[in-house]
Design a protein around this motif. Sequence first.
Motif, PDB file in Angstrom:
ATOM      1  N   VAL A 330     -20.491  57.209 -45.471  1.00  0.00           N
ATOM      2  CA  VAL A 330     -19.886  58.012 -46.528  1.00  0.00           C
ATOM      3  C   VAL A 330     -18.735  57.235 -47.158  1.00  0.00           C
ATOM      4  N   ARG A 377     -25.443  53.456 -67.416  1.00  0.00           N
ATOM      5  CA  ARG A 377     -26.133  54.532 -66.704  1.00  0.00           C
ATOM      6  C   ARG A 377     -25.163  55.280 -65.782  1.00  0.00           C
ATOM      7  N   PRO A 382     -22.286  62.740 -63.434  1.00  0.00           N
ATOM      8  CA  PRO A 382     -21.129  63.633 -63.355  1.00  0.00           C
ATOM      9  C   PRO A 382     -20.207  63.209 -62.225  1.00  0.00           C
ATOM     10  N   ARG A 384     -17.744  63.576 -59.250  1.00  0.00           N
ATOM     11  CA  ARG A 384     -17.553  64.620 -58.254  1.00  0.00           C
ATOM     12  C   ARG A 384     -16.124  65.090 -58.228  1.00  0.00           C
TER      13      ARG A 384
ATOM     14  N   ARG B   2     -40.005  58.213 -60.413  1.00  0.00           N
ATOM     15  CA  ARG B   2     -38.894  57.797 -59.533  1.00  0.00           C
ATOM     16  C   ARG B   2     -38.270  59.068 -58.984  1.00  0.00           C
ATOM     17  N   ALA B  33     -23.902  64.541 -46.958  1.00  0.00           N
ATOM     18  CA  ALA B  33     -22.868  64.823 -45.965  1.00  0.00           C
ATOM     19  C   ALA B  33     -22.105  66.037 -46.463  1.00  0.00           C
ATOM     20  N   ALA B  36     -16.822  67.955 -43.806  1.00  0.00           N
ATOM     21  CA  ALA B  36     -15.726  66.989 -43.910  1.00  0.00           C
ATOM     22  C   ALA B  36     -15.459  66.335 -42.563  1.00  0.00           C
ATOM     23  N   ALA B  67     -35.172  52.905 -49.860  1.00  0.00           N
ATOM     24  CA  ALA B  67     -33.713  52.769 -49.861  1.00  0.00           C
ATOM     25  C   ALA B  67     -33.096  54.087 -49.401  1.00  0.00           C
ATOM     26  N   TYR B  69     -29.190  56.260 -48.882  1.00  0.00           N
ATOM     27  CA  TYR B  69     -27.734  56.367 -49.064  1.00  0.00           C
ATOM     28  C   TYR B  69     -27.254  57.706 -48.517  1.00  0.00           C
ATOM     29  N   VAL B  70     -25.979  57.749 -48.206  1.00  0.00           N
ATOM     30  CA  VAL B  70     -25.349  59.017 -47.819  1.00  0.00           C
ATOM     31  C   VAL B  70     -24.435  59.437 -48.958  1.00  0.00           C
ATOM     32  N   ASP B  72     -21.541  62.006 -50.149  1.00  0.00           N
ATOM     33  CA  ASP B  72     -20.522  62.898 -49.624  1.00  0.00           C
ATOM     34  C   ASP B  72     -20.326  64.063 -50.586  1.00  0.00           C
ATOM     35  N   GLN B  76     -17.613  69.715 -52.531  1.00  0.00           N
ATOM     36  CA  GLN B  76     -18.339  70.722 -53.309  1.00  0.00           C
ATOM     37  C   GLN B  76     -18.927  71.802 -52.423  1.00  0.00           C
ATOM     38  N   ASP B 112     -28.558  66.990 -60.806  1.00  0.00           N
ATOM     39  CA  ASP B 112     -27.861  66.446 -61.982  1.00  0.00           C
ATOM     40  C   ASP B 112     -27.571  64.961 -61.795  1.00  0.00           C
ATOM     41  N   ARG B 113     -27.105  64.655 -60.606  1.00  0.00           N
ATOM     42  CA  ARG B 113     -26.753  63.273 -60.293  1.00  0.00           C
ATOM     43  C   ARG B 113     -27.992  62.380 -60.309  1.00  0.00           C
ATOM     44  N   ALA B 116     -29.074  61.836 -63.866  1.00  0.00           N
ATOM     45  CA  ALA B 116     -28.146  60.928 -64.551  1.00  0.00           C
ATOM     46  C   ALA B 116     -28.361  59.487 -64.099  1.00  0.00           C
ATOM     47  N   LEU B 117     -28.744  59.309 -62.845  1.00  0.00           N
ATOM     48  CA  LEU B 117     -28.957  57.956 -62.322  1.00  0.00           C
ATOM     49  C   LEU B 117     -30.306  57.384 -62.756  1.00  0.00           C
ATOM     50  N   GLY B 118     -31.098  58.192 -63.474  1.00  0.00           N
ATOM     51  CA  GLY B 118     -32.359  57.664 -63.976  1.00  0.00           C
ATOM     52  C   GLY B 118     -33.569  58.086 -63.173  1.00  0.00           C
ATOM     53  N   PHE B 119     -33.373  58.939 -62.158  1.00  0.00           N
ATOM     54  CA  PHE B 119     -34.525  59.465 -61.425  1.00  0.00           C
ATOM     55  C   PHE B 119     -35.211  60.530 -62.280  1.00  0.00           C
TER      56      PHE B 119
END
Lengths: 384, 359
Positions: A330, A377, A382, A384, B2, B33, B36, B67, B69-70, B72, B76, B112-113, B116-119
């Motif tokens: 993280v 890109r 958005p 965080r 994708r 994740a 906290a 690939a 990733y984590v 966080d 939210q 949304d993310r 935005a990243l192109g997926f």
Amino acid sequence: MAYLDHAASTPMLPEAVAAVAAVMAQPGNASSLHAAGRQARRTVEESREALAAALGARPSEVLFTGGGTESDNLAVKGIFWARRAADPARRRVLASAVEHHAVLDAVEWLVAHEGAEVTWLEADALGRVHPEVLEAALGDDVALVTVMWANNEVGTVQPVVALAEVAHRFGVPFHTDAVQAVGQLPVDFASSGVDALTLTGHKLGGPLGAGALLLGRDIACTPLLHGGGQERDVRSGTFDTPALAGLAAAATLAVERQPVVARNLAALRDELVRRVLVAVPDAVYNGDPVDRLPGNAHFCFPGCEGDSLLLLLDARGVEVSTGSACSSGVARPSHVLVAMGKDPDAARSSLRFSLGHSSTIDDVDALLDALPSVVERARRVPVR
Amino acid sequence: MRLLAALSGGVDSAVAAALAVDAGHDVTGVHLALSASPAALRSGSRGCCSREDARDAGRVADVLGIAFYVWDLAEQFRADVIEDFVAEYAAGRTPNPCLRCNEKIKFTAVLDRALALGFDGVVTGHHATLSSGVLSRSVDEAKDQSYVLAVLTPEQLASTVLPLGGLRKDEVRALARERGLGVADKADSHDICFIPDGDTAGFLRSALGSAPGPVVDALTGAVVGTHDGAYGFTVGQRRGLALSVPAGDGRPRYVLSVSPVARTVSVGPVEALDVRSLVTGRPVWSSSRPLPLRCSVQLRAHGMVHDCLVTPAAGGAGLAGGWHLALDTPARGVAPGQTAVLYDGPTVLGSATLVSAHP
């Protein structure tokens, strides 16, 4: 694939691979008393002498460890314990605010569990700790000072010689984490004046899991690991003979080649920086522009998250780092950038490009091919 | 396509990602994740987002060769799910945090993310069927999760891939074993992930503090006991009331309503729990239909289904566009804050939050 993350780990030199492989085929525990043991012991001691010679230390000042984190923990905790045992009033640790977590967390552990106090030495906007800051913080109650040789994230080189001098005027031992420095900068233990110095194999072309603490012979240090007392009774554990042979081979070559490698890396790095600033004009180049690791380039990309940039570059075969990651993977805003006065959003927008002995202009080309569209890109993601 | 695969570390999301890879999609894995301060290990089958789960998710990605990733999203999750959960209880409503997590985290923050990243979209391991934008129940009725996905808009559904809807849970596990996924036999998670010990009342007590008040008999108005916090009670609850005055007729009494503001819990006989008339807030239509509409409604995850007539709710502030649901058969123990999900057979039509329930 373009690998721009040498500060995380740099590929092993072929000579180091050969040294590890050759010793791995030999039996023996370096502490055994028979012929095989003597052979292993000879390898350990030759490795110790080679490492000492490469770094301006005496062989007796080399303590082999399992790597940078162990060396940092041993220096910080061990010297603290020994100094406090000699005088209970010595409870304060002075550490720079931009240290690696191996130092940072060791100090915080001493505060939480050993009644230590800490004074964090502030860094300026370039990440440098000024000797006056150290001088103002020193006193009779200080157990040790620890300031890294060069920063792993932003590459800023610290004035360790001047800092060590200041510490010595107060009679306080000085430790430096030189993990990033060895092989990139001239590092000479004796002439630097530092009392303890951390280094690790995998940042200089040697194997992972092998490192050393260079520790002055008159510096008392309480052990972390108890057992056979193999290393001056300060560190126990069966010698990892193959790894130590690889570490010594790599360190010898890295130091021998350092002047040329550093000049080439700096030229390549400067080209990378120039082209990044052309491609992304509002990128912010962080760290000391002059006194920095030759292989390090570190930027903030306003409006982007480092995480997004990393993912997008990774998908294009360009391997970089946001500069800090915890064990679960993280990303958190870098404490280094926050200590340099960046706000958390800027700190989250950072990327580190780090070059090493195998880097070429092709790596820079690959990065710059991808970077403009990746930044564009990432700006749509958005925040965080 | 994708696709971004949300990998919880469990078997369902692992197989969903594997099937997306098999289908020829370019898949990237992410583990969210959400805590906290993640625990190192799972405790039993409860909880989620421990470090062990993050590792399990990473190992799934290794095996699939994708690939990983984590991300966080703890901040939210705290604001949109945990604080919402506490605030809803404090207001006397009974929320479903999994539904809120899908709505706010998985299919908003993450989708949304991803876009935005192109997926092109996200793939998840929910047990529900999604075909040509139409959401419907899983073939495995015991594992069906269409209820907690009914908060998704048609736009969100258009960017979502749910590969597991045609599979039973044992088939999912078999597919995981076939692929050598280490999570094939991992226990299901259940309950509320941020309350790993399952003690919801204790969690609310520590979040909201003690707020003692009377337990009132709804028929007689008499005070029949006291409580330490109205939020600790759910409509329909029978146990744990510790009433000091027995009911006149000797029959068990149930919680009929909770009013944390007035600090009052009212109790009464079981038949007083029956409701036939429900009013909701503004709905989200997954597959829009004109009103009036005859269909069926489900009022809680894995709850009973009731046939009903849906008409526009009588106008009123905050209710514009809400539904009035007239149930053919009474529902028992329905609390404001629960989500009503409309179905046409197996097909999800839409969802809305209950504002009030009447006999």
